[in-house]
Design a protein around this motif. Structure first.
Motif, PDB file in Angstrom:
ATOM      1  N   PRO A 225      -4.376 -25.685  20.832  1.00 26.90           N
ATOM      2  CA  PRO A 225      -5.770 -25.322  20.558  1.00 26.90           C
ATOM      3  C   PRO A 225      -6.125 -23.951  21.123  1.00 26.90           C
ATOM      4  O   PRO A 225      -5.732 -23.607  22.231  1.00 26.90           O
ATOM      5  N   GLY A 226      -6.851 -23.195  20.331  1.00 31.72           N
ATOM      6  CA  GLY A 226      -7.270 -21.860  20.757  1.00 31.72           C
ATOM      7  C   GLY A 226      -6.308 -20.757  20.394  1.00 31.72           C
ATOM      8  O   GLY A 226      -6.651 -19.578  20.492  1.00 31.72           O
ATOM      9  N   ASN A 227      -5.083 -21.093  20.007  1.00 27.23           N
ATOM     10  CA  ASN A 227      -4.114 -20.056  19.652  1.00 27.23           C
ATOM     11  C   ASN A 227      -4.333 -19.578  18.220  1.00 27.23           C
ATOM     12  O   ASN A 227      -4.773 -20.343  17.367  1.00 27.23           O
ATOM     13  N   PRO A 228      -3.995 -18.320  17.923  1.00 25.80           N
ATOM     14  CA  PRO A 228      -4.236 -17.775  16.583  1.00 25.80           C
ATOM     15  C   PRO A 228      -3.141 -18.159  15.596  1.00 25.80           C
ATOM     16  O   PRO A 228      -2.010 -18.474  15.984  1.00 25.80           O
ATOM     17  N   ILE A 229      -3.475 -18.126  14.330  1.00 22.25           N
ATOM     18  CA  ILE A 229      -2.462 -18.234  13.281  1.00 22.25           C
ATOM     19  C   ILE A 229      -1.770 -16.883  13.184  1.00 22.25           C
ATOM     20  O   ILE A 229      -2.421 -15.854  13.015  1.00 22.25           O
ATOM     21  N   SER A 230      -0.455 -16.866  13.319  1.00 30.06           N
ATOM     22  CA  SER A 230       0.272 -15.594  13.268  1.00 30.06           C
ATOM     23  C   SER A 230       0.600 -15.198  11.836  1.00 30.06           C
ATOM     24  O   SER A 230       0.478 -14.027  11.461  1.00 30.06           O
ATOM     25  N   HIS A 231       0.994 -16.179  11.004  1.00 31.62           N
ATOM     26  CA  HIS A 231       1.311 -15.861   9.623  1.00 31.62           C
ATOM     27  C   HIS A 231       1.397 -17.142   8.799  1.00 31.62           C
ATOM     28  O   HIS A 231       1.466 -18.246   9.334  1.00 31.62           O
ATOM     29  N   ILE A 232       1.371 -16.965   7.494  1.00 26.70           N
ATOM     30  CA  ILE A 232       1.458 -18.068   6.538  1.00 26.70           C
ATOM     31  C   ILE A 232       2.548 -17.714   5.537  1.00 26.70           C
ATOM     32  O   ILE A 232       2.610 -16.589   5.046  1.00 26.70           O
ATOM     33  N   ILE A 233       3.423 -18.679   5.240  1.00 25.22           N
ATOM     34  CA  ILE A 233       4.455 -18.468   4.221  1.00 25.22           C
ATOM     35  C   ILE A 233       4.207 -19.439   3.070  1.00 25.22           C
ATOM     36  O   ILE A 233       4.086 -20.655   3.283  1.00 25.22           O
ATOM     37  N   ILE A 234       4.123 -18.908   1.872  1.00 24.54           N
ATOM     38  CA  ILE A 234       3.967 -19.722   0.665  1.00 24.54           C
ATOM     39  C   ILE A 234       5.255 -19.582  -0.132  1.00 24.54           C
ATOM     40  O   ILE A 234       5.593 -18.496  -0.619  1.00 24.54           O
ATOM     41  N   ASP A 235       6.007 -20.677  -0.228  1.00 24.14           N
ATOM     42  CA  ASP A 235       7.261 -20.662  -0.975  1.00 24.14           C
ATOM     43  C   ASP A 235       7.631 -22.092  -1.325  1.00 24.14           C
ATOM     44  O   ASP A 235       6.765 -22.968  -1.344  1.00 24.14           O
ATOM     45  N   ARG A 236       8.893 -22.358  -1.537  1.00 26.50           N
ATOM     46  CA  ARG A 236       9.330 -23.736  -1.778  1.00 26.50           C
ATOM     47  C   ARG A 236       9.693 -24.384  -0.444  1.00 26.50           C
ATOM     48  O   ARG A 236      10.108 -23.708   0.491  1.00 26.50           O
ATOM     49  N   SER A 237       9.541 -25.701  -0.386  1.00 27.49           N
ATOM     50  CA  SER A 237       9.732 -26.410   0.875  1.00 27.49           C
ATOM     51  C   SER A 237      11.198 -26.632   1.222  1.00 27.49           C
ATOM     52  O   SER A 237      11.510 -27.184   2.261  1.00 27.49           O
ATOM     53  N   GLY A 238      12.109 -26.220   0.376  1.00 30.62           N
ATOM     54  CA  GLY A 238      13.539 -26.348   0.634  1.00 30.62           C
ATOM     55  C   GLY A 238      14.300 -25.313  -0.160  1.00 30.62           C
ATOM     56  O   GLY A 238      13.724 -24.531  -0.934  1.00 30.62           O
TER      57      GLY A 238
END
Length: 275
Positions: A225-238
């Motif tokens: 809790p309280g930590n920032p989101i560093s990045h998001i990856i949108i791709d296939r799950s495998g």
């Protein structure tokens, strides 16, 4: 599978080091590597483009040798020196990072630090692009993406607060994959080969309402809790071409973790934060 303790290090070329480099990495090792890359961007060791490219490689690393390739030339924050992914004898701690608290503060400021400098435009006073790790920023990015490309198709998208990297089929040639960078505007990068029958992801199928709630509660969900989101990856799950599309949300800081959901917001996997 290797143990959870620090990985022994040998001199370059020693049997111990060679064996360590061949070991398979865990999700927590990949997260640790990304935390180092985030810090390196924050203190100027890496440019935004270098940071995005190395993060992409780190999140797909299968062995410690592959993680070494993106970490070897970096100074490592003191609180991560003894983690398995970073405990190589040839690496040196960065003296600027003597306190774990300083590391947390720096990671929280990464978006700001990277946003102050642009290779194209010089210093800027404030973010012109909304933070793309928030629901509003993601929605704004998708609107801009559709306006630029005419569709919402992609093979992979990696979002940081101020920057994004995209892989998508090259226009008119699905056997080629085009790498594009985004920071307030799109810039074309390299082109590589691509399996022409691979179906690209349709970003228009993302349930933005559910993602908004997930992004807001990501730090709590992974136990940081309280930590920032560093990045998001949108791709296939495998690695399979039939693997379902997924959104992986990475929380950074002194403790870090990530959660993976499908495009409808249903949970697929969660990696709880670890110190």
């Amino acid at each position: 599978m290797h143990t959870s303790g620090p990985t022994p290090s040998g001199r370059p070329g020693s049997p111990a080091r060679t064996a360590n480099r061949a070991l398979r990495v865990r999700d927590s090792d990949r997260v640790d590597a990304c935390a180092v890359l985030d810090a390196a961007c924050g203190d100027g060791q890496l440019t935004e483009l270098e940071h995005a490219e190395r993060t992409r490689i780190a999140m797909r690393a299968g062995t410690f040798a592959q993680l070494d390739a993106v970490l070897d030339d970096l100074q490592i924050p003191a609180n991560l020196v003894d983690r398995p992914a970073t405990s190589r004898a040839h690496r040196r701690p960065a003296r600027r990072w003597l306190r774990a608290g300083a590391f947390v503060a720096a990671v929280a400021l990464i978006g700001m630090l990277c946003g102050w400098v642009s290779s194209d435009d010089g210093p800027v006073a404030s973010h012109r692009t909304p933070d793309m790790t928030t629901a509003a920023g993601l929605e704004s990015f998708l609107t801009t993406y559709r306006a630029h490309f005419g569709d919402l198709l992609a093979d992979e998208v990696v979002l940081h607060p101020d920057t994004a990297s995209i892989e998508r089929p090259a226009a008119g040639d699905p056997s080629k994959s085009e790498r594009t960078w985004y920071r307030d505007k799109f810039s074309s990068g390299s082109t590589t080969s691509r399996k022409p029958d691979l179906q690209p992801l349709d970003l228009g199928k993302l349930d933005l309402a559910k993602l908004a709630a997930l992004l807001a509660g990501a730090a709590q969900s992974v136990g940081a809790p309280g930590n920032p989101i560093s990045h998001i990856i949108i791709d296939r799950s495998g690695i399979s071409r039939d693997a379902p599309p997924a959104v992986s949300i990475y929380v950074g800081g002194a403790v870090s973790g990530y959660l993976m959901v499908d495009f409808t917001g249903e949970p697929l996997y969660i990696s709880k934060a670890s110190r």
